[in-house]
Write a protein that holds these residues in place. Structure first.
Motif, PDB file in Angstrom:
ATOM      1  N   THR A 155      -9.307   6.680   1.385  1.00  0.00           N
ATOM      2  CA  THR A 155     -10.686   6.715   1.653  1.00  0.00           C
ATOM      3  C   THR A 155     -11.770   6.459   0.905  1.00  0.00           C
ATOM      4  N   ASP A 156     -11.506   7.121  -0.398  1.00  0.00           N
ATOM      5  CA  ASP A 156     -12.761   7.412  -1.364  1.00  0.00           C
ATOM      6  C   ASP A 156     -12.550   6.198  -2.358  1.00  0.00           C
ATOM      7  N   VAL A 157     -11.361   5.699  -3.027  1.00  0.00           N
ATOM      8  CA  VAL A 157     -11.358   4.726  -4.020  1.00  0.00           C
ATOM      9  C   VAL A 157     -10.202   4.162  -3.929  1.00  0.00           C
ATOM     10  N   THR A 158      -9.958   2.665  -4.389  1.00  0.00           N
ATOM     11  CA  THR A 158      -8.894   1.861  -4.361  1.00  0.00           C
ATOM     12  C   THR A 158      -8.224   1.886  -5.549  1.00  0.00           C
ATOM     13  N   ILE A 159      -7.039   2.060  -5.887  1.00  0.00           N
ATOM     14  CA  ILE A 159      -6.320   1.975  -7.348  1.00  0.00           C
ATOM     15  C   ILE A 159      -5.421   0.798  -7.309  1.00  0.00           C
ATOM     16  N   VAL A 160      -5.346  -0.227  -8.103  1.00  0.00           N
ATOM     17  CA  VAL A 160      -4.544  -1.103  -7.982  1.00  0.00           C
ATOM     18  C   VAL A 160      -3.838  -1.358  -9.350  1.00  0.00           C
ATOM     19  N   THR A 161      -2.456  -1.330  -9.050  1.00  0.00           N
ATOM     20  CA  THR A 161      -1.678  -1.471 -10.453  1.00  0.00           C
ATOM     21  C   THR A 161      -0.355  -1.855  -9.967  1.00  0.00           C
ATOM     22  N   TYR A 162       0.506  -1.865 -10.953  1.00  0.00           N
ATOM     23  CA  TYR A 162       1.872  -2.404 -10.806  1.00  0.00           C
ATOM     24  C   TYR A 162       2.916  -1.829 -11.811  1.00  0.00           C
ATOM     25  N   GLY A 163       4.186  -2.011 -11.507  1.00  0.00           N
ATOM     26  CA  GLY A 163       5.299  -1.531 -12.418  1.00  0.00           C
ATOM     27  C   GLY A 163       5.142  -0.072 -12.731  1.00  0.00           C
ATOM     28  N   SER A 164       5.607   0.542 -13.801  1.00  0.00           N
ATOM     29  CA  SER A 164       5.748   1.998 -14.313  1.00  0.00           C
ATOM     30  C   SER A 164       4.634   2.594 -14.080  1.00  0.00           C
TER      31      SER A 164
ATOM     32  N   GLU B 125       1.048  10.568 -10.195  1.00  0.00           N
ATOM     33  CA  GLU B 125       0.929  11.933 -10.818  1.00  0.00           C
ATOM     34  C   GLU B 125      -0.403  12.359 -10.900  1.00  0.00           C
ATOM     35  N   ALA B 126      -1.469  11.535 -11.267  1.00  0.00           N
ATOM     36  CA  ALA B 126      -2.737  11.581 -11.097  1.00  0.00           C
ATOM     37  C   ALA B 126      -3.511  11.809  -9.743  1.00  0.00           C
ATOM     38  N   MET B 127      -2.925  11.204  -8.947  1.00  0.00           N
ATOM     39  CA  MET B 127      -3.449  11.422  -7.361  1.00  0.00           C
ATOM     40  C   MET B 127      -3.250  12.809  -6.959  1.00  0.00           C
ATOM     41  N   ILE B 128      -2.268  13.533  -7.559  1.00  0.00           N
ATOM     42  CA  ILE B 128      -1.981  14.671  -7.051  1.00  0.00           C
ATOM     43  C   ILE B 128      -3.107  15.800  -7.607  1.00  0.00           C
ATOM     44  N   THR B 129      -3.503  15.607  -8.660  1.00  0.00           N
ATOM     45  CA  THR B 129      -4.650  16.357  -9.037  1.00  0.00           C
ATOM     46  C   THR B 129      -5.898  15.825  -8.452  1.00  0.00           C
ATOM     47  N   LEU B 130      -6.232  14.503  -8.107  1.00  0.00           N
ATOM     48  CA  LEU B 130      -7.472  14.029  -7.690  1.00  0.00           C
ATOM     49  C   LEU B 130      -7.429  14.552  -6.074  1.00  0.00           C
ATOM     50  N   ASN B 131      -6.172  14.761  -5.329  1.00  0.00           N
ATOM     51  CA  ASN B 131      -5.964  15.198  -4.069  1.00  0.00           C
ATOM     52  C   ASN B 131      -6.643  16.605  -4.089  1.00  0.00           C
ATOM     53  N   GLU B 132      -6.229  17.466  -4.904  1.00  0.00           N
ATOM     54  CA  GLU B 132      -6.537  18.910  -5.034  1.00  0.00           C
ATOM     55  C   GLU B 132      -8.189  18.872  -4.980  1.00  0.00           C
ATOM     56  N   MET B 133      -8.765  17.674  -5.647  1.00  0.00           N
ATOM     57  CA  MET B 133     -10.245  17.727  -5.789  1.00  0.00           C
ATOM     58  C   MET B 133     -10.673  17.040  -4.656  1.00  0.00           C
ATOM     59  N   ASP B 134      -9.986  17.026  -3.552  1.00  0.00           N
ATOM     60  CA  ASP B 134     -10.448  16.375  -2.549  1.00  0.00           C
ATOM     61  C   ASP B 134     -11.059  15.056  -2.314  1.00  0.00           C
ATOM     62  N   VAL B 135     -10.277  14.124  -3.166  1.00  0.00           N
ATOM     63  CA  VAL B 135     -10.479  12.767  -3.464  1.00  0.00           C
ATOM     64  C   VAL B 135      -9.414  12.075  -3.045  1.00  0.00           C
ATOM     65  N   SER B 136      -9.737  11.222  -1.965  1.00  0.00           N
ATOM     66  CA  SER B 136      -8.608  10.358  -1.500  1.00  0.00           C
ATOM     67  C   SER B 136      -8.452   8.839  -1.962  1.00  0.00           C
ATOM     68  N   CYS B 137      -7.453   8.652  -2.629  1.00  0.00           N
ATOM     69  CA  CYS B 137      -7.020   7.545  -3.258  1.00  0.00           C
ATOM     70  C   CYS B 137      -6.120   6.688  -2.690  1.00  0.00           C
ATOM     71  N   GLU B 138      -6.732   5.477  -2.366  1.00  0.00           N
ATOM     72  CA  GLU B 138      -5.634   4.416  -1.649  1.00  0.00           C
ATOM     73  C   GLU B 138      -4.847   3.616  -3.044  1.00  0.00           C
ATOM     74  N   LEU B 139      -3.565   3.802  -3.187  1.00  0.00           N
ATOM     75  CA  LEU B 139      -2.699   3.278  -3.947  1.00  0.00           C
ATOM     76  C   LEU B 139      -2.237   1.973  -3.701  1.00  0.00           C
ATOM     77  N   ILE B 140      -2.387   1.000  -4.394  1.00  0.00           N
ATOM     78  CA  ILE B 140      -1.885  -0.402  -3.946  1.00  0.00           C
ATOM     79  C   ILE B 140      -1.025  -1.006  -5.269  1.00  0.00           C
ATOM     80  N   ASP B 141       0.276  -1.198  -5.001  1.00  0.00           N
ATOM     81  CA  ASP B 141       1.275  -1.748  -5.876  1.00  0.00           C
ATOM     82  C   ASP B 141       1.040  -3.340  -5.627  1.00  0.00           C
ATOM     83  N   VAL B 142       0.682  -4.178  -6.659  1.00  0.00           N
ATOM     84  CA  VAL B 142       0.414  -5.433  -6.383  1.00  0.00           C
ATOM     85  C   VAL B 142       1.965  -6.254  -6.461  1.00  0.00           C
TER      86      VAL B 142
ATOM     87  N   ILE C 230       0.714  -1.223  -0.008  1.00  0.00           N
ATOM     88  CA  ILE C 230      -0.064  -0.116   0.075  1.00  0.00           C
ATOM     89  C   ILE C 230       0.891   1.181  -0.087  1.00  0.00           C
ATOM     90  N   LEU C 231       0.811   1.923  -1.098  1.00  0.00           N
ATOM     91  CA  LEU C 231       1.829   3.152  -1.254  1.00  0.00           C
ATOM     92  C   LEU C 231       1.143   4.315  -0.869  1.00  0.00           C
TER      93      LEU C 231
END
Length: 176
Positions: free
Chosen positions: A51-60, A67-84, A46-47
């Motif tokens: 609390t708002d959305v789980t984003i699951v990815t890996y690698g590059s 980078e997208a999470m910076i914009t989403l954070n400015e929109m008050d969207v809290s993302c949980e980023l998971i690197d599998v 868990i990188l």
């Protein structure tokens, strides 16, 4: 990469490591214990907590999601980023499901073709782990386009998921 190779060399079993070309364009800090550093197989990292959305990815793709999470954070969207980290074994302790139980929204992102890595992760979490029980909105996948990647300097941007597409997908999920 060093941690993955060290882990696999200790296992003394056949394995396949998929390295993305975009990973070679980045410079990362080397660990002080380079020869001893390992990555546990089947345990996602868990990188970023969210609390708002789980984003699951890996690698590059992790770099592009961050980078997208910076914009989403400015929109008050809290993302949980998971690197599998590994697809086989995949999430042996169901930590992605635990994140989904918290956020009730999930987006799988991969630079592979449609039906590739995202489809596998989707199937494992939504069907295999019963993640469908925790969804408030439709789960999503965001993949490369269904064509060969362009070779121009901006080929990755137009062929694979980019930060703007990630922001749009998350905004759609939040509005659903």
């Amino acid at each position: 990469a060093a941690g993955m190779y060290n882990t696999l060399l200790q296992a003394n079993e056949p394995a396949i490591v998929i390295e993305s070309l975009n990973g070679y364009r980045l410079k990362e800090k080397l660990p002080a214990n380079l020869s001893a550093y390992t990555v546990p197989l089947g345990i996602p990292e868990i990188l970023h907590e969210g609390t708002d959305v789980t984003i699951v990815t890996y690698g590059s793709m992790t770099r592009i999601v961050e980078e997208a999470m910076i914009t989403l954070n400015e929109m008050d969207v809290s993302c949980e980023l998971i690197d599998v980290q590994t697809l086989l074994p995949f999430d042996i302790h169901h930590s992605i499901l635990q994140s989904l139980q918290k956020t009730n929204r999930i987006l799988f992102i991969d630079e592979d073709v449609p039906g590739g890595g995202t489809a596998y992760m989707f199937q494992q979490v939504i069907e295999g782990q019963g993640g469908y029980r925790w969804l408030d909105v439709s789960p999503r996948t965001l993949t490369a386009k269904a064509h060969r990647p362009a070779y121009a300097s901006d080929g990755d941007y137009f062929s694979k998921p980019n930060a703007e597409e990630i922001v749009d997908a998350v905004r759609e999920m939040m509005a659903e």
